[in-house]
Every structure is written in C-alpha cells, then in structure tokens.
Design a protein around this motif. Structure first.
Motif, mmCIF file in Angstrom:
data_model
loop_
_atom_site.group_PDB
_atom_site.id
_atom_site.type_symbol
_atom_site.label_atom_id
_atom_site.label_comp_id
_atom_site.label_asym_id
_atom_site.label_seq_id
_atom_site.Cartn_x
_atom_site.Cartn_y
_atom_site.Cartn_z
ATOM 1 N N LYS A 385 0.683 -1.252 -0.023
ATOM 2 C CA LYS A 385 0.030 -0.092 -0.009
ATOM 3 C C LYS A 385 0.886 1.313 0.142
ATOM 4 O O LYS A 385 0.628 2.189 -0.921
ATOM 5 N N GLU A 386 1.937 1.363 1.007
ATOM 6 C CA GLU A 386 2.888 2.469 0.874
ATOM 7 C C GLU A 386 3.662 2.458 -0.288
ATOM 8 O O GLU A 386 3.827 3.892 -0.707
ATOM 9 N N ARG A 387 4.016 1.607 -0.921
ATOM 10 C CA ARG A 387 4.773 1.694 -2.321
ATOM 11 C C ARG A 387 3.813 2.331 -3.287
ATOM 12 O O ARG A 387 4.349 3.073 -3.930
ATOM 13 N N ARG A 388 2.726 1.785 -3.148
ATOM 14 C CA ARG A 388 1.657 2.246 -4.341
ATOM 15 C C ARG A 388 1.295 3.867 -4.078
ATOM 16 O O ARG A 388 1.452 4.560 -5.204
ATOM 17 N N ALA A 389 1.424 4.137 -2.659
ATOM 18 C CA ALA A 389 1.155 5.488 -2.377
ATOM 19 C C ALA A 389 2.166 6.364 -2.921
ATOM 20 O O ALA A 389 1.995 7.413 -3.496
ATOM 21 N N ARG A 390 3.280 5.888 -2.647
ATOM 22 C CA ARG A 390 4.433 6.659 -3.069
ATOM 23 C C ARG A 390 4.833 6.770 -4.232
ATOM 24 O O ARG A 390 4.857 7.981 -4.919
ATOM 25 N N ALA A 391 4.388 5.610 -5.325
ATOM 26 C CA ALA A 391 4.524 5.586 -6.710
ATOM 27 C C ALA A 391 3.518 6.979 -7.297
ATOM 28 O O ALA A 391 3.736 7.471 -8.212
ATOM 29 N N LYS A 392 2.225 6.786 -6.672
ATOM 30 C CA LYS A 392 1.209 7.709 -7.041
ATOM 31 C C LYS A 392 1.652 9.152 -6.973
ATOM 32 O O LYS A 392 1.618 10.018 -7.744
ATOM 33 N N ALA A 393 2.144 9.503 -5.603
ATOM 34 C CA ALA A 393 2.590 10.854 -5.496
ATOM 35 C C ALA A 393 3.911 11.064 -6.497
ATOM 36 O O ALA A 393 3.880 12.262 -6.923
ATOM 37 N N GLU A 394 4.740 10.162 -6.679
ATOM 38 C CA GLU A 394 5.829 10.448 -7.464
ATOM 39 C C GLU A 394 5.486 10.760 -9.077
ATOM 40 O O GLU A 394 5.980 11.738 -9.628
ATOM 41 N N ALA A 395 4.593 10.010 -9.402
ATOM 42 C CA ALA A 395 3.757 10.117 -10.755
ATOM 43 C C ALA A 395 3.461 11.511 -10.740
ATOM 44 O O ALA A 395 3.264 12.420 -11.668
#
Lengths: 413, 78
Positions: A385-395
């Motif tokens: 979940k955290e990884r997904r959130a981080r990827a989203k923020a980066e995108a």
C-alpha cells in the motif's frame, strides 16, 4: 625426460584443477540459498564441502577417456596421449578457471578441461586428432540446451510456486517456508556435483598412471587417488568462490526464497535426469539458466541481462581460450624437460598474478547476500500500500513538473 | 549424430520432476499458512502440509538413490 617427474607434476596439477573445480562450482549449489538467507555463507560452504567429499567417495565409475571422446584416444588409430599433453591441457584448464573466477563468471570446469586437452592435442597431433562431431554433440549443443531446459523449468516452477501460495483474502502467504526446502534442494545439487566432478580428476590421474606404466590398464583408481581427489574438491568447495557466488546469487537477479527453491529444484532435476538419461549437461550452465528463468518467473524481479550476457560470453570463450593456453603449453613442452619447467613456472606465475589482482578487489562471504535481503534487514521495507501511495505521489509530481515545463516553453522561444 | 530424442526426453522428465516437487512443496507452504489463519481447521491443514512435505521428501530420497551408484544398483537394479 624423467617420466616420474612429469607424472608427479601432472598429479599435482590435476589435484589443483580439482580444487579450482570445487571453488568454481560451490556457487551452483549454494549461491541461491546464501542469497535468500536460507543458510549462512559459512555453513553453506561447509555443507557443500562435506557433500562433495562424500559424493567423491561414492562415485566408483571413473571416466574411461580423459576427453570424453572429443580427442580420438583409440590406442591403435588415435593419438597417443602422453603425460606432457595432459599436463599442458590441465594448465590451460586451471589458468582459465582461475581467470574466470577473478572475473566472477560461472563457467564450466569440464569445458575448460576439454578445451585445454583439445589445444594440446591439436599442437601435438594436428587438427585430425579431434572428433568434431563429438565436440558438437557433447560441448556446443549441451551448452545451448542446458540453460534452455533449466530456464524454462525454473520459470514454470516459480510461476507455479507463487500462484499456489498466493492468498486471495489478502492474508500473508508466509513464503519464508521455502527457505527450509532450499537447504535440501541445494544439498542434492552439491552431492550430485561431488559424484560427477571429482570422478573426472580421478580419471585423469588414473589414465596418466596407466599411460606411464605405473598401473595396469583396466583397473580402478587407487584408494589414494580417490582420497586425494575427494579432499581436493572438498577443500576447494570450502574455500568458496565468493565472487562467483555473488554473481549467481545476486548479480543475475535478486532471489527470494520461493524463487530460489524453484531454481534449485530445477537445477537438481535437470542434472539428475541428464546424467541418467544420457545427455550430459554442464552443472554450471544448468544452474545459471535456472537462476535466470526463476528471475523471469517472479513478478517484480528483473533479470540483469548485461551480467547474463557476460556469462554467456564466458561460456563461448571457455573452450577456445583454454585450448589456446593448452596449445601454447603443449608447444613449450615439446622442447623437453626445460619446456615443462618453463610451463610450470609461467603457469604458477599467472596464478599468482590472478591471486594478487583478486586481493585488490576482495570479495568475501559477507558480500554474497541478495541486495533485497540486505536492505530488508537494514531498513523497513514498505508495504504494498505504502509503495503504491509513494508511486502515485511520484507520478503526480512528475506530471506537475512536465506541465510546468510545457508552460514555460513558450517563454523560451 | 545429434540425439534429439534424448534431448527431448531429458527436457520433459526434468520439467515434470521439478514441477511435481514444487507443486507439493508449495501446497505444503500454503497449508501451513492456512493453518495459522483464525477459525480454520488447524490440525487438518497441518496434517495436509506435512503430507505434502513428505511427498517432497520421498522424491528427494529417490534423487539420492539416483545419485549414489551403490544404492541405485541395489534398489533399481541398474
């Protein structure tokens, strides 16, 4: 030429070849369990060494030809294999083995041995001494088949292992259990290695003794030959070729327990079936293929094709390079005792040089853990979940930056 | 000269053997994970898991028999 001196030299060199064979091939069995942390590096090499020792004593059928039929060794029609020729061939194999170890490349020790002997035979008796059909069917074709068979097997096994253990309701799959399995599967590979590879050196020494009239033809190896070969390969294994273990365990792809288990089971089953159904495959090439296949099979694992390419290049060069060294050595030994002395001194000099170079860039057992496991131990790995959130923020940030750049563009022009 | 059928047999046998072991072990791992879930039939899952590991053990033992010439001569007669 004093026959006994050259015989002693051949035996010493053969035992050293056995030693290099051991430390070159520890990686085949133990690289993946070390990388996943299934077993500590020191324990892994100790286990592999013991199994190699046991395996060497178990194997009773010693090779009847030194080159496995590549060189026409028929006593009436073929080349008469002299101890000098074996000496030159072994020198080629040993130098190439230590060189590839310095580069951290897993390469087949048997191919190096064949290569060295082929080179020595060509120099000694011309190109007609080689049976090219056997060369094709015993060396070149298996070199292509081995990674293919093992890679496909490991790919399917990895996919299967992950899909079976996947939990639908989001519960933890607890795949750490595969670590225990890894110990057994890698032990099987180590035992198979001991029975196969120590036997080759025993064959070389026995055939040398026969050729020089110190042993009756058709008799089995002496007990001291079996014992010294077993000890040499076990010592080599225990020394641990950490450079190659690092390449196999974390250089090709990052290995996780289920994936490592799949890779080792594939290696073990490919080696066992090939050696019992008569299509001998190189352990090194099978093991490398398994690791790559398992990397392709696990979602999120990437295969570093640059490293894989370097390994493949090493395989391509193994036979010709060992042949050239073996040929040069054979050419020098033709001058008699002086030539043998020069070859011995040059060979030892080369090995010392490689060893000196290896000290500059030391690789020890502490460097062999997979990066994933290392970082996992050092820092907290983010959950999905955290990884997904981080990827989203980066995108989002990236999109924003792109947008800003677009907005700015008209100003510049 | 090149024995393609031998190549094919080696490929098929090694794939089937590897897949069998991995299937059995994976089910074992999964059943152990299930056994830790709340509200599940723990002992049945555990029993199933150990059965799976047992199957793996038998296949591995067969591998050892194949590796050791003395054993394969005694047991398989070849």
């Amino acid at each position: 030429m004093d026959l006994t001196l050259i015989v002693v030299l051949v035996i010493a060199l053969a035992l050293f070849f056995d030693f290099t064979n051991g430390f070159h091939d520890t990686a085949n069995a133990m690289a993946t369990p070390i990388a996943t942390g299934a077993i500590t590096p020191k324990k892994a090499v100790a286990l592999a060494a013991i199994l190699n020792l046991v395996g060497a004593f178990l194997s009773t059928e010693v090779a009847k030809t030194i080159s496995g039929g590549i060189i026409n060794e028929d006593p009436t029609t073929g080349v008469q294999i002299m101890p000098e020729m074996i000496f030159a061939g072994l020198m080629g194999a040993v130098v190439w083995n230590v060189f590839t170890w310095l580069l951290g490349l897993p390469s087949s020790s048997s191919h190096a041995l064949f290569g060295g002997l082929v080179g020595a035979a060509i120099v000694g008796a011309g190109f007609g001494a080689i049976d090219y059909g056997v060369l094709l069917s015993k060396v070149l074709l298996p070199a292509l088949c081995a990674p293919l068979i093992a890679g496909v097997s490991a790919y399917m096994c990895t996919k299967l292992a992950y899909s079976i253990t996947k939990r639908q309701n989001g519960a933890s799959p607890k795949r750490g259990g595969f670590r225990y399995g890894q110990i057994f599967s890698s032990s099987l590979v180590a035992l198979a290695h001991g029975t196969n590879d120590a036997q080759k050196t025993m064959g070389v020494i026995t055939l040398t003794l026969v050729a020089s009239g110190l042993q009756t033809a058709g008799t089995g190896p002496h007990l001291w030959v079996v014992a010294t070969c077993a000890i040499a390969i076990a010592l080599g294994t225990y020394t641990g070729g950490w450079r190659i273990i690092r390449t196999m365990g974390s250089g090709l792809t990052d290995v996780k327990p289920a994936q490592g288990f799949a890779a080792e089971v594939s290696t073990a089953s490919a080696i066992l079936t090939s050696s019992h159904l008569g299509f001998a495959l190189s352990t090194t090439q099978v093991a490398s293929g398994s690791v790559i296949g398992s990397g392709l099979g696990r979602k999120g694992a990437e295969v570093r094709w640059g490293t894989a390419g370097r390994i493949a290049l090493g395989w391509l060069f193994t036979l010709p390079a060992a042949a050239i060294i073996g040929g040069l050595a054979a050419w020098l030994t033709h001058t008699g005792a002086v030539g043998v002395g020069i070859v011995a001194v040059l060979g030892v000099g080369m090995l010392l040089l490689f060893w000196y170079l290896s000290r500059k860039n030391h690789v020890g057992h502490e460097d062999t853990l997979s990066d994933i496991d290392n970082s996992g131990a050092a820092v907290n790995i983010l959950s999905k979940k955290e990884r997904r959130a981080r990827a989203k923020a980066e995108a989002k940030a990236a999109r924003k930056a792109a947008q800003e750049a677009m907005d700015k563009e008209p100003d510049n022009s | 000269m090149i024995d393609w059928s031998a190549f094919l047999i080696v490929a098929l046998v090694s794939w089937v053997a590897a897949l069998c072991i991995v299937t059995a072990y994976s089910f074992g791992v999964r059943l152990l994970a299930v056994a830790r879930d709340e509200g599940s039939n723990t002992s049945a899952s555990k029993l199933g898991a150990y059965l799976c590991f047992g199957v793996c053990g038998v296949i591995v033992l067969f591998g050892v028999v194949l590796i050791v010439p003395q054993l394969s001569r005694a047991i398989l007669g070849a």
